[in-house]
Design a protein around this motif. Structure first.
Motif, PDB file in Angstrom:
ATOM      1  N   LYS B 167      27.633  45.326 169.700  1.00  0.00           N
ATOM      2  CA  LYS B 167      27.841  46.902 169.361  1.00  0.00           C
ATOM      3  C   LYS B 167      28.148  47.212 168.433  1.00  0.00           C
ATOM      4  CE  LYS B 167      29.902  50.388 172.508  1.00  0.00           C
ATOM      5  NZ  LYS B 167      30.645  50.451 173.672  1.00  0.00           N
ATOM      6  N   VAL B 168      29.505  46.215 167.738  1.00  0.00           N
ATOM      7  CA  VAL B 168      29.038  46.945 166.042  1.00  0.00           C
ATOM      8  C   VAL B 168      27.740  46.547 165.260  1.00  0.00           C
ATOM      9  CG1 VAL B 168      31.267  46.627 163.665  1.00  0.00           C
ATOM     10  CG2 VAL B 168      31.427  46.606 166.382  1.00  0.00           C
ATOM     11  N   ILE B 169      27.648  45.754 165.639  1.00  0.00           N
ATOM     12  CA  ILE B 169      26.501  45.262 164.828  1.00  0.00           C
ATOM     13  C   ILE B 169      25.141  45.912 165.022  1.00  0.00           C
ATOM     14  CG2 ILE B 169      24.475  42.942 164.529  1.00  0.00           C
ATOM     15  CD1 ILE B 169      26.665  41.251 165.145  1.00  0.00           C
ATOM     16  N   ASN B 170      25.024  46.609 165.911  1.00  0.00           N
ATOM     17  CA  ASN B 170      24.057  47.594 166.188  1.00  0.00           C
ATOM     18  C   ASN B 170      24.194  48.506 165.716  1.00  0.00           C
ATOM     19  OD1 ASN B 170      23.421  47.283 170.096  1.00  0.00           O
ATOM     20  ND2 ASN B 170      22.680  45.609 168.138  1.00  0.00           N
ATOM     21  N   ALA B 171      25.479  48.917 165.830  1.00  0.00           N
ATOM     22  CA  ALA B 171      25.972  50.359 164.555  1.00  0.00           C
ATOM     23  C   ALA B 171      25.752  50.202 163.573  1.00  0.00           C
ATOM     24  CB  ALA B 171      27.541  50.213 164.836  1.00  0.00           C
ATOM     25  N   LEU B 172      25.602  49.745 162.964  1.00  0.00           N
ATOM     26  CA  LEU B 172      24.809  49.106 161.451  1.00  0.00           C
ATOM     27  C   LEU B 172      23.325  49.154 161.547  1.00  0.00           C
ATOM     28  CD1 LEU B 172      27.091  45.954 160.255  1.00  0.00           C
ATOM     29  CD2 LEU B 172      27.779  48.234 159.539  1.00  0.00           C
ATOM     30  N   GLY B 173      22.637  49.242 162.522  1.00  0.00           N
ATOM     31  CA  GLY B 173      21.983  49.195 162.784  1.00  0.00           C
ATOM     32  C   GLY B 173      20.755  48.379 162.713  1.00  0.00           C
ATOM     33  N   ILE B 174      21.262  46.949 163.481  1.00  0.00           N
ATOM     34  CA  ILE B 174      20.589  45.719 163.684  1.00  0.00           C
ATOM     35  C   ILE B 174      20.953  45.841 164.804  1.00  0.00           C
ATOM     36  CG2 ILE B 174      20.651  43.578 162.883  1.00  0.00           C
ATOM     37  CD1 ILE B 174      22.574  43.896 160.635  1.00  0.00           C
ATOM     38  N   ALA B 175      19.473  44.924 165.605  1.00  0.00           N
ATOM     39  CA  ALA B 175      19.420  44.294 166.587  1.00  0.00           C
ATOM     40  C   ALA B 175      19.784  42.705 166.770  1.00  0.00           C
ATOM     41  CB  ALA B 175      17.911  44.830 167.257  1.00  0.00           C
ATOM     42  N   PRO B 176      21.005  41.979 166.228  1.00  0.00           N
ATOM     43  CA  PRO B 176      20.237  40.376 166.600  1.00  0.00           C
ATOM     44  C   PRO B 176      19.741  39.648 167.460  1.00  0.00           C
ATOM     45  CG  PRO B 176      22.782  41.396 167.583  1.00  0.00           C
ATOM     46  CD  PRO B 176      22.027  42.565 167.416  1.00  0.00           C
ATOM     47  N   VAL B 177      19.558  39.219 166.957  1.00  0.00           N
ATOM     48  CA  VAL B 177      18.924  37.817 167.608  1.00  0.00           C
ATOM     49  C   VAL B 177      19.878  36.827 168.443  1.00  0.00           C
ATOM     50  CG1 VAL B 177      17.136  35.973 167.728  1.00  0.00           C
ATOM     51  CG2 VAL B 177      17.128  37.478 165.692  1.00  0.00           C
ATOM     52  N   VAL B 178      20.064  36.846 169.650  1.00  0.00           N
ATOM     53  CA  VAL B 178      20.559  35.666 170.360  1.00  0.00           C
ATOM     54  C   VAL B 178      19.788  35.050 171.303  1.00  0.00           C
ATOM     55  CG1 VAL B 178      22.391  37.843 171.022  1.00  0.00           C
ATOM     56  CG2 VAL B 178      21.100  37.461 172.466  1.00  0.00           C
ATOM     57  N   LEU B 179      20.327  33.539 170.896  1.00  0.00           N
ATOM     58  CA  LEU B 179      19.912  32.535 171.665  1.00  0.00           C
ATOM     59  C   LEU B 179      19.566  32.429 172.977  1.00  0.00           C
ATOM     60  CD1 LEU B 179      20.490  30.152 168.848  1.00  0.00           C
ATOM     61  CD2 LEU B 179      17.876  31.313 168.891  1.00  0.00           C
ATOM     62  N   PRO B 180      18.540  32.118 173.849  1.00  0.00           N
ATOM     63  CA  PRO B 180      18.725  32.240 175.064  1.00  0.00           C
ATOM     64  C   PRO B 180      19.562  30.973 175.813  1.00  0.00           C
ATOM     65  CG  PRO B 180      16.767  32.476 175.281  1.00  0.00           C
ATOM     66  CD  PRO B 180      17.349  32.605 173.729  1.00  0.00           C
ATOM     67  N   ASP B 181      19.074  30.185 174.904  1.00  0.00           N
ATOM     68  CA  ASP B 181      19.613  29.026 174.873  1.00  0.00           C
ATOM     69  C   ASP B 181      20.208  27.846 174.294  1.00  0.00           C
ATOM     70  OD1 ASP B 181      19.011  27.313 177.217  1.00  0.00           O
ATOM     71  OD2 ASP B 181      16.541  26.785 176.932  1.00  0.00           O
ATOM     72  N   GLU B 182      20.891  28.759 173.400  1.00  0.00           N
ATOM     73  CA  GLU B 182      22.566  28.683 172.802  1.00  0.00           C
ATOM     74  C   GLU B 182      23.009  27.240 173.015  1.00  0.00           C
ATOM     75  OE1 GLU B 182      24.388  31.976 170.967  1.00  0.00           O
ATOM     76  OE2 GLU B 182      26.353  30.582 171.242  1.00  0.00           O
ATOM     77  N   ARG B 183      23.546  26.525 172.211  1.00  0.00           N
ATOM     78  CA  ARG B 183      24.492  25.457 172.740  1.00  0.00           C
ATOM     79  C   ARG B 183      25.329  25.838 171.805  1.00  0.00           C
ATOM     80  NH1 ARG B 183      19.408  23.908 173.574  1.00  0.00           N
ATOM     81  NH2 ARG B 183      19.144  22.083 175.047  1.00  0.00           N
ATOM     82  N   CYS B 184      26.839  24.818 172.600  1.00  0.00           N
ATOM     83  CA  CYS B 184      28.002  24.508 172.635  1.00  0.00           C
ATOM     84  C   CYS B 184      27.784  24.455 170.838  1.00  0.00           C
ATOM     85  CB  CYS B 184      28.786  23.967 173.372  1.00  0.00           C
ATOM     86  SG  CYS B 184      30.148  23.812 173.138  1.00  0.00           S
ATOM     87  N   CYS B 185      28.509  25.178 170.064  1.00  0.00           N
ATOM     88  CA  CYS B 185      28.712  23.977 168.688  1.00  0.00           C
ATOM     89  C   CYS B 185      29.041  23.172 168.545  1.00  0.00           C
ATOM     90  CB  CYS B 185      29.565  25.403 167.666  1.00  0.00           C
ATOM     91  SG  CYS B 185      31.503  25.064 168.346  1.00  0.00           S
ATOM     92  N   GLY B 186      30.234  22.452 169.942  1.00  0.00           N
ATOM     93  CA  GLY B 186      30.450  21.188 169.548  1.00  0.00           C
ATOM     94  C   GLY B 186      31.660  20.927 168.882  1.00  0.00           C
ATOM     95  N   HIS B 187      32.708  21.885 168.542  1.00  0.00           N
ATOM     96  CA  HIS B 187      33.683  22.300 167.331  1.00  0.00           C
ATOM     97  C   HIS B 187      34.456  21.523 168.354  1.00  0.00           C
ATOM     98  CE1 HIS B 187      38.197  23.385 167.273  1.00  0.00           C
ATOM     99  NE2 HIS B 187      37.581  23.105 165.985  1.00  0.00           N
ATOM    100  N   ASP B 188      34.695  21.493 170.229  1.00  0.00           N
ATOM    101  CA  ASP B 188      36.100  20.206 170.420  1.00  0.00           C
ATOM    102  C   ASP B 188      35.531  18.998 170.323  1.00  0.00           C
ATOM    103  OD1 ASP B 188      36.933  23.150 170.794  1.00  0.00           O
ATOM    104  OD2 ASP B 188      36.743  23.416 172.535  1.00  0.00           O
ATOM    105  N   LEU B 189      34.457  18.909 170.209  1.00  0.00           N
ATOM    106  CA  LEU B 189      33.929  17.472 170.649  1.00  0.00           C
ATOM    107  C   LEU B 189      34.275  16.490 169.454  1.00  0.00           C
ATOM    108  CD1 LEU B 189      30.425  17.481 172.496  1.00  0.00           C
ATOM    109  CD2 LEU B 189      32.562  16.666 173.202  1.00  0.00           C
ATOM    110  N   LEU B 190      33.937  17.573 168.313  1.00  0.00           N
ATOM    111  CA  LEU B 190      33.800  16.865 167.103  1.00  0.00           C
ATOM    112  C   LEU B 190      35.671  16.692 167.054  1.00  0.00           C
ATOM    113  CD1 LEU B 190      33.252  16.234 164.253  1.00  0.00           C
ATOM    114  CD2 LEU B 190      33.055  18.694 163.105  1.00  0.00           C
TER     115      LEU B 190
END
Lengths: 224, 393
Positions: B167-190
């Motif tokens: 919502k806040v990014i939209n308020a800046l006039g940007i429609a962000p790309v979101v990935l439908p198949d984004e994976r976990c970043c793996g932080h906890d595995l690392l």
């Protein structure tokens, strides 16, 4: 026990052939060929439509449809509670009910113990389907353990839905200690259902449970 | 023993352990050591140096890797690096961790390494949120959809933060790309030692983002942010895009946002470890909150000295974790703030869990909200659209 007897008589001929896997194969080929295409195309179409409405970025269709394998025998993990379902499996055995051998049964003290982690772990290790089975409502040895099982199962379902796994790969059933016939029927149904879905796409390569053929080969080697 | 000795020696050297003065500042800073008297970072280091006795699996999993010790260390020993390296070196053999939640989170992360996923993770994108398929700016959602499905009994709403961020990014006039198949970043595995699966996840995420051709990736979750920023380069080389935490992204553009004028509530800010101590992002969240017009009451230990939520990457959860959480919640309550604002979904989950304590009741109860949804709730409603879920409580 009467229905059990009826069934045993009907299937006695089959049991004469001692090799467990062999009577399974022709059935697999016949059923798989008729069932698979119909089920999949309708499910895939419906999913794609819902998705397109919901999000700005429509979800891609699967790059590769899971391969339909004529010789595919699903790897199924069954969590059965100690008091009802596990005893139900015993009843099925004692009554010599013939049913699909393509599952591994894990006894838990109560179906309420089957945390989403158990089911996820099974899929992580290469299971194609997971069946959770407990006592009927009101029959739970721990009074309300199976109500907890429903809660846990709902959670598991929600997680697997986000993960994109087909809903047909998990199932919750209530099987009492007397219902040997039902145990066999549920296993048969579920095996066919998962067989129709094909191998799980989540099974990481190289970390799989052995397929049936290998498992039996291992068992044969051990027997020697 | 000889075989592992080389690994251990290198780990000790890399972590600057030989510079240890045995002053004990690490142990006196460590929030776990305050409650768990058998645990002491200083003793672990000196034992490793003196007799080669390395931390046991149990001791390895107790460390929150919150980096409070390293922030205080006068000789620059990186205890957290040592813990991470030893977890990695002994992963699968001696070290397994007492994974909290039955290891469900670890399983989810490992399942996400599959080449072909067909996730249904964007159900939260409602009509009032604008997302795009292509563009310069991408928004990395993180595991919030899974958290909300998993922690139903805690009534967590980590997706509120995600929705607020969009919502806040939209308020800046940007429609962000979101990935439908984004994976976990793996932080906890690392951090749990499972580098093998972490690397697969890192490659898949970078590949997906590279394919979209984005120039900037904005994160709401500090763990995703720090992992992309600091650890992905080791796996995939220099990233083909810039990474920014939402607070940094907004702080740069604070002038472009219009906030409501009325007096905001009094909040206090919980600095997530990965954001404040690891990435050094201390001021941007405060600038954004102040710009949004909320009154910020600081806790005595804030910024780089903030106390961890005892989350520990789903590796361990014990009564000492609970003590740490209670201590922090009491500290937050003492500021007189009505709301505890955090930038990390895990802080929210763990504090909400601690607040469920039936014996303490109202003593530690406090509203808890994500930074992004707090900022989003203060946005001026120019288009008079109905307020999102995150503004209700």
């Amino acid at each position: 026990m009467t229905p059990a007897k009826g069934k045993t008589a009907a299937t006695e001929e089959k049991s004469k052939a001692k090799a467990k896997a062999s009577p399974e194969k022709p059935r697999a080929a016949a059923k798989g060929a008729t069932k698979r295409p119909a089920g999949k195309s309708s499910a895939g179409g419906a999913k794609a439509k819902v998705k397109a409405k919901k999000t700005a970025a429509p979800r891609k269709p699967r790059k590769t449809e899971p391969k339909v394998r004529e010789d595919f025998t699903p790897r199924i993990v069954v969590f059965a509670c100690n008091w009802c379902s596990y005893a139900g499996a015993d009843t099925a055995g004692i009554s010599r009910i013939q049913y699909s051998p393509h599952f591994r049964i894990i006894r838990v003290m109560c179906s309420g113990r089957v945390h989403p982690a158990f089911v996820l772990r099974a899929f992580e290790l290469g299971a194609d389907g997971v069946l959770v089975s407990g006592c009927h409502f009101g029959d739970c040895h721990y009074i309300f353990g199976n109500e907890r099982a429903v809660e846990q199962f709902e959670k598991t379902k929600a997680l697997l839905k986000i993960l994109g796994l087909e809903e047909g790969r998990i199932r919750l059933e209530w099987i009492s200690a007397a219902e040997g016939v039902k145990f066999g029927r549920v296993i048969d149904e579920f095996v066919e259902q998962v067989r129709a879905l094909g191998p799980s796409t989540l099974a990481p390569p190289g970390r799989e449970l052995p397929r049936e053929a290998e498992a039996f080969a291992d068992a044969a080697a051990l027997a020697k | 023993m000889d075989k592992t000795a080389t690994v251990d020696e290198r780990a000790l050297k890399d972590a600057n352990a030989f510079l240890c003065l045995e002053c004990g500042k690490c142990t006196s800073t460590c929030v776990v050591a305050r409650y768990n008297r058998s645990y002491s970072p200083r003793r672990l280091i000196s034992q490793a140096l003196a007799g080669g006795r390395l931390p046991t699996s149990q001791e390895l999993s107790i460390c929150l890797t919150c980096m409070a010790c390293d922030a205080r260390c006068p000789s620059g020993v990186r205890f957290v690096d040592l813990i991470r390296e030893l977890r990695r070196a002994t992963y699968g053999a001696e070290f397994a961790g007492n994974c909290s939640h039955g290891g469900a989170m670890q399983s989810l992360m490992k399942l996400m390494t599959a080449a072909e996923l067909n996730q249904d993770r964007l159900a939260w994108v409602t009509d009032d949120l604008k997302t795009a398929d292509e563009g310069d700016v991408a928004f990395f959602v993180g595991c919030a959809p899974y958290f909300d499905a998993f922690f139903t009994e805690l009534e967590v709403d980590t997706l509120a933060g995600v929705k607020g961020a969009v919502k806040v990014i939209n308020a800046l006039g940007i429609a962000p790309v979101v990935l439908p198949d984004e994976r976990c970043c793996g932080h906890d595995l690392l951090w749990g030692g499972d580098v093998e699966h972490f690397e697969i996840l890192a490659r898949r995420n970078v590949e997906l983002l590279r394919a979209k051709g984005v120039k900037t990736v904005v994160f709401n979750c500090p763990e995703c942010y720090y992992t992309f920023k600091a650890d992905y380069a080791d796996v995939v080389g220099a990233l083909p895009f810039e990474v920014k935490h939402l607070s940094e992204f907004l702080a740069e553009r604070a002038g472009e946002l219009n906030f409501v004028d009325d007096e905001g509530e009094k909040v206090t800010f919980q600095d997530p470890c990965r954001l404040a101590r690891f990435a050094g992002v201390v001021e941007p969240p405060r600038e954004v909150l102040t710009a949004a017009g909320v009154e910020l009451a600081e806790m005595p230990r804030s910024g780089k000295g903030a106390v961890c939520c005892a989350g520990n990457g789903w590796l361990n959860c014990d009564r000492f974790s609970k003590e740490v959480q209670l201590e922090r919640l009491r500290e937050a309550r003492a500021t007189g703030a009505t709301t505890l604002v955090t930038a990390c979904p895990k802080c929210e989950i763990h504090f909400r869990c601690a607040m469920k304590d039936p014996n303490l009741g109202d003593e530690i109860k406090m509203e808890i909200r994500d930074l992004a949804s707090t900022v989003a709730s203060r946005l001026e409603n120019k288009k008079a659209k109905p307020k999102g879920k995150e503004t209700e409580e």
